[in-house]
Every structure is written in C-alpha cells, then in structure tokens.
Motif scaffolding. Structure first.
Motif, PDB file in Angstrom:
ATOM      1  N   ASP A 200       0.836  -4.287 -18.094  1.00 17.77           N
ATOM      2  CA  ASP A 200      -0.086  -5.185 -18.772  1.00 17.77           C
ATOM      3  C   ASP A 200      -1.381  -5.263 -17.971  1.00 17.77           C
ATOM      4  N   ARG A 201      -2.531  -5.220 -18.669  1.00 19.08           N
ATOM      5  CA  ARG A 201      -3.815  -5.170 -17.984  1.00 19.08           C
ATOM      6  C   ARG A 201      -4.050  -6.401 -17.107  1.00 19.08           C
ATOM      7  N   LYS A 202      -3.757  -7.596 -17.610  1.00 23.56           N
ATOM      8  CA  LYS A 202      -3.984  -8.809 -16.825  1.00 23.56           C
ATOM      9  C   LYS A 202      -3.064  -8.861 -15.608  1.00 23.56           C
ATOM     10  N   TYR A 203      -1.815  -8.462 -15.796  1.00 22.91           N
ATOM     11  CA  TYR A 203      -0.874  -8.451 -14.676  1.00 22.91           C
ATOM     12  C   TYR A 203      -1.334  -7.453 -13.615  1.00 22.91           C
ATOM     13  N   MET A 204      -1.755  -6.256 -14.067  1.00 26.15           N
ATOM     14  CA  MET A 204      -2.215  -5.234 -13.135  1.00 26.15           C
ATOM     15  C   MET A 204      -3.422  -5.722 -12.338  1.00 26.15           C
ATOM     16  N   SER A 205      -4.394  -6.356 -13.013  1.00 21.82           N
ATOM     17  CA  SER A 205      -5.597  -6.830 -12.331  1.00 21.82           C
ATOM     18  C   SER A 205      -5.264  -7.908 -11.303  1.00 21.82           C
ATOM     19  N   ALA A 206      -4.389  -8.829 -11.678  1.00 22.55           N
ATOM     20  CA  ALA A 206      -4.005  -9.901 -10.754  1.00 22.55           C
ATOM     21  C   ALA A 206      -3.256  -9.341  -9.555  1.00 22.55           C
ATOM     22  N   LEU A 207      -2.362  -8.382  -9.803  1.00 23.24           N
ATOM     23  CA  LEU A 207      -1.590  -7.752  -8.727  1.00 23.24           C
ATOM     24  C   LEU A 207      -2.513  -6.999  -7.778  1.00 23.24           C
ATOM     25  N   PHE A 208      -3.450  -6.257  -8.335  1.00 18.75           N
ATOM     26  CA  PHE A 208      -4.389  -5.478  -7.519  1.00 18.75           C
ATOM     27  C   PHE A 208      -5.242  -6.405  -6.665  1.00 18.75           C
ATOM     28  N   LYS A 209      -5.788  -7.461  -7.274  1.00 19.61           N
ATOM     29  CA  LYS A 209      -6.641  -8.381  -6.530  1.00 19.61           C
ATOM     30  C   LYS A 209      -5.870  -9.078  -5.415  1.00 19.61           C
ATOM     31  N   ARG A 210      -4.618  -9.473  -5.695  1.00 20.41           N
ATOM     32  CA  ARG A 210      -3.817 -10.153  -4.684  1.00 20.41           C
ATOM     33  C   ARG A 210      -3.537  -9.235  -3.490  1.00 20.41           C
TER      34      ARG A 210
END
Length: 280
Positions: A200-210
């Motif tokens: 999921d795009r939102k999950y991926m972005s949050a995971l990457f940023k974290r």
C-alpha cells in the motif's frame, strides 16, 4: 577544550558510498546547545561524561555517560548540555549513499536516535581517528576502514528488532532504496514504487520515512540532485542533458528543483565547483 578534525582527503566522486567528513571531542560549557535546526549530514555524539537532553519531534531523551545519539540529515533536532553537569562528548559526521541502508539495518530512527556505546571502539573512536589522521597522506582507506568498522559494531550493538515483522519491514525499505537508486533517471511515481513492492502506498511511505528519516519523494529528490552534482562537476554535459539524465524532461523544472535543494542554479554550481570534486 575542543578538538575538531576534518577529513583532508576528498573522495573521487561527489556522492561516495560512505564518507567521513569530520570528527572531534568537546567539553561542553553549561547549557551548550544546537537547534532546533537541521544539518545536511549524519552526526553521532558519544557521551563520555555529564548529562543533557535531545529532542526530536515530540520525543525528548535525557542522556548520560555511556550513551550516544544520532542526528539525521534534514530532520529538525535540538540538543543541550545540562547547566550543572554538562556533557563531555566526541562526535563523527558522515554522509554517503550507503549510510541510509546501513542505518536501516539497525533499530535507530529519527524518533529513537539513542543507543548505548560499546566498550571496544566507540569511547576511543575520536582519538583513533585523530591518530590515523595525523599519520600522513593517503588517509582515504584507513579512515574508511575505521568508519566501516564502526558500522559493523553498530549493527551488532543495536540490530533491527529480531521478530519476523521488523525484519520484513527492513527488507521492504532496502528494496525501496534499490528501486529508487536504479530508476531515478525514469519517471518514478510513488504508485509505481509501491506497485513494484506490492505494498500500500501510504504504508510504504510511512515505513520508508520511519526508517530512512525522510519520505521516498524527498529521498528521490536528494538522490537525483546528488547525481546531477556529479554530472555538473565531472562531465561537460549540458544542463538539458543532465536534466534528462536525472529524470527531468523539463530542464526549467530541473533547474528550479536544483536551486531549491542546493541554493544555486546548476550553472552557478558548476562554476563554483569547477576546480573541486566533492559536494560539502
């Protein structure tokens, strides 16, 4: 007393795999502080004595002897030595394309930047670097070896959590970094990135940023501009050719984004760095 040392050796390209910029040691005066502000590189402080506080976002950490903390590039951080018992600390500052990946294999994040010092290398790292740095020329390999030795120890000291889920998350971030570094010259979208990872795009972005400390879009922008800097200083390519080479079909848009990141136009950057081969 403050000891501050620069790496006099310049790497052979603008954005090396891993590069030690400087190191040092300082007995802080009471209340000595930095920020809230950002830096353009990674910096680790090793606390040898005294106390102080580090704040990133909403989290504040109190640190004493035997602990260390990492500040991430472009992440707003504030830290201050105690008024009554100020820090004695040493530090190293580094950048490089491998830095984010190596740190993704640890449990460190911008919000959780604190870790314990080991008793083998970290307490004496600054002194060892200074000793190596004063030994003569051709310091690139000795200093890089010591930096990789530190990372090897860091991965052992604060490894990524051992449960299956965190390991999987680290693999996803690694795959994301590989994808961005391989396709930066193409029309990369967050949709195409998430689709390639089946996330999921939102999950991926949050995971990457974290894990990395910045969103994938910002990482891609920084990576593209670092590649543009290499081309500006190491080749005779035109601005239009460089724009195409780092993923921008519109040279004017590329120039605007370059100035936003680097603070000057591509042409000005090329003139300023005509006789150098490193972006500081």
């Amino acid at each position: 007393m403050t000891v501050f040392k620069y790496n006099a050796h310049r790497p052979h390209r603008a954005n090396p795999d891993l590069y030690l910029h400087y190191w040092g040691k300082e007995q802080c005066v009471p209340g000595h502080s930095f920020g809230p502000g950002v830096r353009s590189l990674y910096k680790i402080h090793f606390i040898h004595a005294g106390t102080g506080r580090v704040t990133v976002g909403e989290a504040t950490h109190t640190l004493g002897a035997g602990q260390a903390f990492l500040t991430y590039p472009h992440v707003v951080t504030h830290y201050a030595a105690d008024q009554d018992d100020p820090w004695l600390y040493s530090w190293i500052a580094f950048t490089g394309e491998e830095a984010a990946y190596l740190l993704s294999r640890t449990s460190l994040t911008p919000e959780q930047p604190v870790f314990p010092m080991d008793q083998e290398l970290m307490p004496s790292l600054s002194a060892r670097l200074s000793e190596t740095g004063s030994s003569g020329e051709r310091l690139d390999l000795p200093l890089k070896v010591m930096l990789y030795e530190f990372f090897s120890l860091l991965l052992h000291t604060v490894p990524a959590a051992g449960s299956p889920a965190p390991r999987s998350r680290s693999v996803y971030v690694e795959q994301c970094l590989h994808y961005l570094q391989a396709h930066y010259a193409e029309n990369v979208t967050m949709e195409s990135l998430s689709a390639s990872l089946k996330l999921d795009r939102k999950y991926m972005s949050a995971l990457f940023k974290r894990t990395v400390g910045m969103p994938p879009q910002q990482y891609l922008l920084q990576f593209r501009m670092s590649k543009a800097c290499e081309l500006l200083t190491e080749t005779g390519c035109t601005i239009g050719e460089i724009s195409q080479s780092v993923g921008y079909q519109d040279a004017l848009l590329f120039s605007r984004m370059f100035k936003k990141v680097k603070g000057c136009s591509p042409k000005e950057y090329r003139l300023r760095h005509a006789d150098t081969d490193i972006v500081l």
